[in-house]
Design a protein around this motif. Structure first.
Motif, short mmCIF file in Angstrom:
data_model
loop_
_atom_site.label_atom_id
_atom_site.label_comp_id
_atom_site.label_asym_id
_atom_site.label_seq_id
_atom_site.Cartn_x
_atom_site.Cartn_y
_atom_site.Cartn_z
N MET A 158 0.80 -1.21 0.17
CA MET A 158 0.02 -0.03 0.16
C MET A 158 0.74 1.23 -0.17
SD MET A 158 -3.59 1.04 0.33
CE MET A 158 -4.02 -0.30 1.35
N ARG A 159 1.76 1.08 0.82
CA ARG A 159 2.90 2.34 1.01
C ARG A 159 3.58 2.56 -0.14
NH1 ARG A 159 6.57 2.29 6.14
NH2 ARG A 159 4.25 2.05 6.96
N ARG A 160 4.04 1.51 -0.95
CA ARG A 160 4.67 1.62 -2.21
C ARG A 160 3.82 2.29 -3.31
NH1 ARG A 160 7.76 -3.70 -3.60
NH2 ARG A 160 8.63 -3.32 -1.87
N TYR A 161 2.53 1.53 -3.46
CA TYR A 161 1.64 2.01 -4.30
C TYR A 161 1.31 3.58 -4.17
CZ TYR A 161 -3.05 2.83 -6.58
OH TYR A 161 -3.89 3.28 -7.33
N PHE A 162 1.15 4.22 -3.02
CA PHE A 162 1.06 5.70 -2.90
C PHE A 162 2.08 6.42 -3.16
CE2 PHE A 162 -2.98 4.14 -0.51
CZ PHE A 162 -3.77 4.70 -1.50
N GLY A 163 3.48 5.72 -2.91
CA GLY A 163 4.68 6.28 -2.97
C GLY A 163 4.94 6.69 -4.54
N ARG A 164 4.49 5.68 -5.22
CA ARG A 164 4.69 5.91 -6.78
C ARG A 164 3.64 6.97 -7.22
NH1 ARG A 164 4.85 0.05 -6.94
NH2 ARG A 164 2.72 -0.12 -7.66
N LYS A 165 2.36 6.76 -6.78
CA LYS A 165 1.33 7.92 -7.31
C LYS A 165 2.13 9.19 -6.89
CE LYS A 165 -2.15 5.62 -8.75
NZ LYS A 165 -2.74 6.19 -10.36
N LEU A 166 2.37 9.46 -5.60
CA LEU A 166 2.92 10.71 -5.28
C LEU A 166 4.27 11.22 -6.25
CD1 LEU A 166 2.83 10.42 -1.51
CD2 LEU A 166 1.68 12.12 -2.92
N LEU A 167 4.88 10.35 -6.55
CA LEU A 167 6.02 10.47 -7.54
C LEU A 167 5.42 11.07 -8.78
CD1 LEU A 167 9.20 10.72 -8.45
CD2 LEU A 167 8.78 8.14 -8.99
N ILE A 168 4.39 10.22 -9.23
CA ILE A 168 3.81 10.57 -10.76
C ILE A 168 3.10 11.63 -10.78
CG2 ILE A 168 2.06 9.91 -12.41
CD1 ILE A 168 2.74 7.06 -11.73
N TYR A 169 2.56 12.38 -9.43
CA TYR A 169 1.66 13.47 -9.46
C TYR A 169 2.80 14.53 -9.22
CZ TYR A 169 -2.98 11.35 -9.02
OH TYR A 169 -4.07 11.00 -9.37
N GLY A 170 3.82 14.27 -8.66
CA GLY A 170 4.96 15.53 -8.43
C GLY A 170 5.40 15.55 -9.88
N LEU A 171 5.88 14.64 -10.65
CA LEU A 171 6.35 15.15 -11.95
C LEU A 171 5.48 15.76 -12.91
CD1 LEU A 171 8.20 11.56 -12.61
CD2 LEU A 171 9.21 13.75 -11.99
N THR A 172 4.04 15.24 -12.77
CA THR A 172 3.00 16.06 -13.47
C THR A 172 3.14 17.61 -13.03
OG1 THR A 172 1.78 13.82 -13.74
CG2 THR A 172 0.52 15.90 -14.07
N PHE A 173 2.91 17.76 -11.76
CA PHE A 173 2.99 19.03 -11.20
C PHE A 173 3.97 19.84 -11.66
CE2 PHE A 173 4.10 22.23 -8.08
CZ PHE A 173 3.14 22.99 -7.91
N PHE A 174 5.13 19.32 -11.69
CA PHE A 174 6.60 20.07 -12.37
C PHE A 174 6.25 20.39 -13.89
CE2 PHE A 174 10.54 19.77 -14.63
CZ PHE A 174 11.31 20.93 -13.88
N VAL A 175 5.83 19.31 -14.78
CA VAL A 175 5.71 19.71 -16.09
C VAL A 175 4.61 20.67 -16.27
CG1 VAL A 175 5.02 18.54 -17.89
CG2 VAL A 175 6.41 17.41 -16.70
N ALA A 176 3.35 20.47 -15.65
CA ALA A 176 2.28 21.47 -15.75
C ALA A 176 2.71 22.86 -15.44
CB ALA A 176 1.15 20.86 -14.92
N VAL A 177 3.33 23.01 -14.12
CA VAL A 177 3.85 24.33 -13.75
C VAL A 177 4.96 24.91 -14.72
CG1 VAL A 177 4.99 25.56 -11.85
CG2 VAL A 177 3.28 23.85 -11.36
N THR A 178 5.61 24.52 -15.38
CA THR A 178 6.66 24.73 -16.24
C THR A 178 5.95 25.02 -17.64
OG1 THR A 178 8.34 23.29 -15.50
CG2 THR A 178 8.62 24.08 -17.55
N VAL A 179 4.99 24.43 -18.10
CA VAL A 179 4.16 24.93 -18.98
C VAL A 179 3.39 25.96 -18.80
CG1 VAL A 179 2.21 24.20 -20.84
CG2 VAL A 179 4.10 22.42 -20.14
N ASN A 180 2.88 26.17 -17.52
CA ASN A 180 1.98 27.32 -17.12
C ASN A 180 2.97 28.65 -17.25
OD1 ASN A 180 0.17 28.82 -15.77
ND2 ASN A 180 0.98 28.19 -13.54
#
Length: 331
Positions: free
Chosen positions: A1-23
């Motif tokens: 469970m912890r590993r699953y949400f850790g991967r999710k947080l990493l994906i969301y973090g990368l998405t946030f970085f790319v989205a803010v850069t485009v922004n």
């Protein structure tokens, strides 16, 4: 469970970085000069004074620096919660401008998304087993879900606002009133909120109803439903299992459609001149306000990512197969 949400947080973090850069990039590649707009509003005709003002504002907003330096400064300011100063409403901080608009947008999006999802799923489930309801819900659902948000908003404003005069067609409250906590003001807020909410609710309602109706029919014709029926299980129990299985794709659909729903809410706000983030985006574009545009998009991106993460958690909670899969992976 912890590993699953850790991967999710990493994906969301990368998405946030790319989205803010485009922004950050979008306003700077837009045509127009925000400093020239500020100088023009000052009605200064002296050439030396104009150049002095341009130099001052360019230095103040950091627009005289190279793009790479502006990008680094942007992330540094963002880490301290500084969204900059609005060019349009100078010298008001962008955070203050957004804070005033956010409650209006949330008051539209949250009820319309949740209510349309719940009501649409219930109507779709009923339509799947009642022919009379199916013959009415399905055609109406197709019509509603095919309507663009702004078109339905215009129709509602014209019909209920202009022709019948039942609801106002612009603003978040009457221009003759000042915001307060009185019942008179709250009722006036609801009066202005009704049509924007209704336009968002109706468009989303049709899609959820059609999706649930199709999923229920698929589940009722599946092997496990036939097996339960052969064992003599009550129809009510079979429909309950079918609904629980059918609602899982609807949760996934909610996550996938959230960005579309938010975009529809922003366009609807513009149609009704509702004082939310949609109206702010329009004003920021018209006035070439880089920092207000960045701050508004940033809030929207962050809100959509947080909402998607919450939906991911809800999916894990309601679907035991997901939990079993994660437990098996950890073992």
């Amino acid at each position: 469970m912890r590993r699953y949400f850790g991967r999710k947080l990493l994906i969301y973090g990368l998405t946030f970085f790319v989205a803010v850069t485009v922004n950050w990039m979008i306003p700077r590649f837009m045509p127009g000069d925000p400093i020239a707009s500020m100088v023009a509003r000052a009605n200064v005709t002296n050439a030396q004074a104009v150049e002095a003002m341009r130099a001052y504002y360019s230095n103040l907003f950091g627009l005289d620096q190279p793009l790479w330096q502006q990008y680094v400064n942007f992330w540094g300011a963002l880490a301290h919660g500084d969204f900059g100063i609005s060019i349009w409403l100078f010298p008001t901080p962008v955070a203050d401008v957004i804070t005033q608009a956010v409650p209006y947008t949330l008051a539209l999006i949250i009820p319309s998304v949740l209510l349309s999802w719940v009501v649409g799923n219930q109507f779709g489930a009923y339509a799947a087993r009642r022919k009379l309801l199916d013959n009415t819900v399905l055609p109406v659902g197709y019509v509603l879900t095919a309507m663009p948000y702004m078109w339905l908003a215009v129709l509602l404003a014209w019909g209920f606002g202009v022709l019948l005069g039942w609801f106002p067609v612009a603003g978040g409250y009457s221009f003759s009133m000042r915001p307060n906590w009185s019942w008179t003001f709250v009722l006036d807020l609801l009066h202005h909120w009704a049509l924007p909410f209704l336009s968002l609710f109706l468009v989303a309602l049709g899609g959820w109803a059609i999706g649930m109706r199709n999923m229920i029919i698929y589940e009722l014709e599946s092997d496990y439903s036939s097996y339960l029926s052969a064992l003599g299980a009550p129809s009510r129990l079979i429909r309950r299992y079918a609904f629980r299985n059918a609602v899982l794709p609807q949760i996934t659909g909610l996550a996938l459609q959230l960005g579309v729903l938010v975009a529809g809410a922003l366009v609807t706000e513009i149609v009704f001149a509702y004082p939310g983030l949609g109206s702010l985006i329009l004003k920021a574009i018209q006035n070439k306000d880089f920092f207000l545009l960045q701050g508004t998009f940033l809030f929207i991106v962050l809100g959509v990512l947080i909402a998607n993460f919450i939906i991911d958690i809800v999916y894990v909670v309601v679907d035991p197969r997901t939990r079993a899969g994660m437990a098996g992976a950890q073992a």
